[in-house]
Scaffold this motif. Structure first.
Motif, mmCIF file in Angstrom:
data_model
loop_
_atom_site.group_PDB
_atom_site.id
_atom_site.type_symbol
_atom_site.label_atom_id
_atom_site.label_comp_id
_atom_site.label_asym_id
_atom_site.label_seq_id
_atom_site.Cartn_x
_atom_site.Cartn_y
_atom_site.Cartn_z
ATOM 1 N N GLN A 1 11.351 5.428 7.986
ATOM 2 C CA GLN A 1 10.114 5.305 8.626
ATOM 3 C C GLN A 1 9.111 5.657 7.680
ATOM 4 N N ILE A 2 8.122 4.705 7.331
ATOM 5 C CA ILE A 2 7.093 4.900 6.611
ATOM 6 C C ILE A 2 5.800 5.351 7.193
ATOM 7 N N THR A 3 5.561 4.515 8.153
ATOM 8 C CA THR A 3 4.312 4.897 9.116
ATOM 9 C C THR A 3 4.754 4.765 10.630
ATOM 10 N N PRO A 4 4.066 5.032 11.724
ATOM 11 C CA PRO A 4 4.648 4.777 12.918
ATOM 12 C C PRO A 4 4.763 3.176 13.236
ATOM 13 N N THR A 5 4.332 2.435 12.433
ATOM 14 C CA THR A 5 4.515 0.507 12.754
ATOM 15 C C THR A 5 5.295 0.321 11.490
ATOM 16 N N VAL A 6 5.503 0.948 10.395
ATOM 17 C CA VAL A 6 6.142 0.320 9.254
ATOM 18 C C VAL A 6 7.469 0.956 8.947
ATOM 19 N N ARG B 1 10.278 9.864 -1.765
ATOM 20 C CA ARG B 1 9.323 9.409 -2.998
ATOM 21 C C ARG B 1 9.409 7.822 -2.680
ATOM 22 N N LEU B 2 10.448 7.107 -2.268
ATOM 23 C CA LEU B 2 10.127 5.637 -2.047
ATOM 24 C C LEU B 2 9.012 5.413 -0.721
ATOM 25 N N ALA B 3 9.272 6.348 0.247
ATOM 26 C CA ALA B 3 8.169 6.382 1.413
ATOM 27 C C ALA B 3 6.709 6.296 0.716
ATOM 28 N N GLY B 4 6.753 7.426 0.125
ATOM 29 C CA GLY B 4 5.320 7.678 -0.415
ATOM 30 C C GLY B 4 4.756 6.605 -1.302
#
Length: 139
Positions: free
Chosen positions: A3-8, A91-94
């Motif tokens: 999960q990156i953001t609520p939509t991505v 770190r990838l998500a950031g």
């Protein structure tokens, strides 16, 4: 699923993890246990991200990305495999969150007349100072 953001989010199928031996000190344990993780993400071929985000992501990744747009993140900060795995994923998500942010377009501006005059005045002062430091001529 990452999960990156609520939509991505990135599906687990697009991520590949490999556990390797961690570099550095650690005694006998470091030579036996593969606790470091190498997380690979094919940013250029990802269907979860729009094209402009993919381009920014590969550019932001720098030397962590290869010619094909595959980003490799190595995590070996912790002694436990699971914590290193979470660290690499975070770190990838950031990095992806950073790429999602579209930078503002810079608007070129001209310096004001007053700022140009201040700059020239400062240059004249500096020039006079340097002239005063010179050895007197034998005229």
């Amino acid at each position: 699923m990452l999960q990156i953001t609520p939509t991505v989010f990135i599906p687990d199928a697009e991520l590949s993890e490999r556990f390797i031996r961690a570099p550095g000190p650690g005694g006998q344990n470091v030579n036996k246990v593969a606790s470091a993780v190498q997380l690979r993400f094919d940013a250029a071929g990802s269907s979860a991200l729009p094209e402009d985000v993919r381009r920014r992501l590969v550019q932001l990744a720098g030397r962590r990305a290869d010619q094909d747009g595959v980003i490799t993140i190595e995590a070996h900060r912790f002694r436990e495999r699971e914590r290193n795995r979470e660290d690499a994923r975070e770190r990838l998500a950031g990095l992806i969150r950073q790429a999602l942010h579209r930078p503002k377009r810079r608007i070129a501006t001209k310096p004001t007349r007053a700022s140009r005059e201040r700059r020239l005045q400062a240059k004249q002062v500096q020039s006079r100072l340097k002239q005063q430091r010179r050895r007197p001529s034998d005229d």
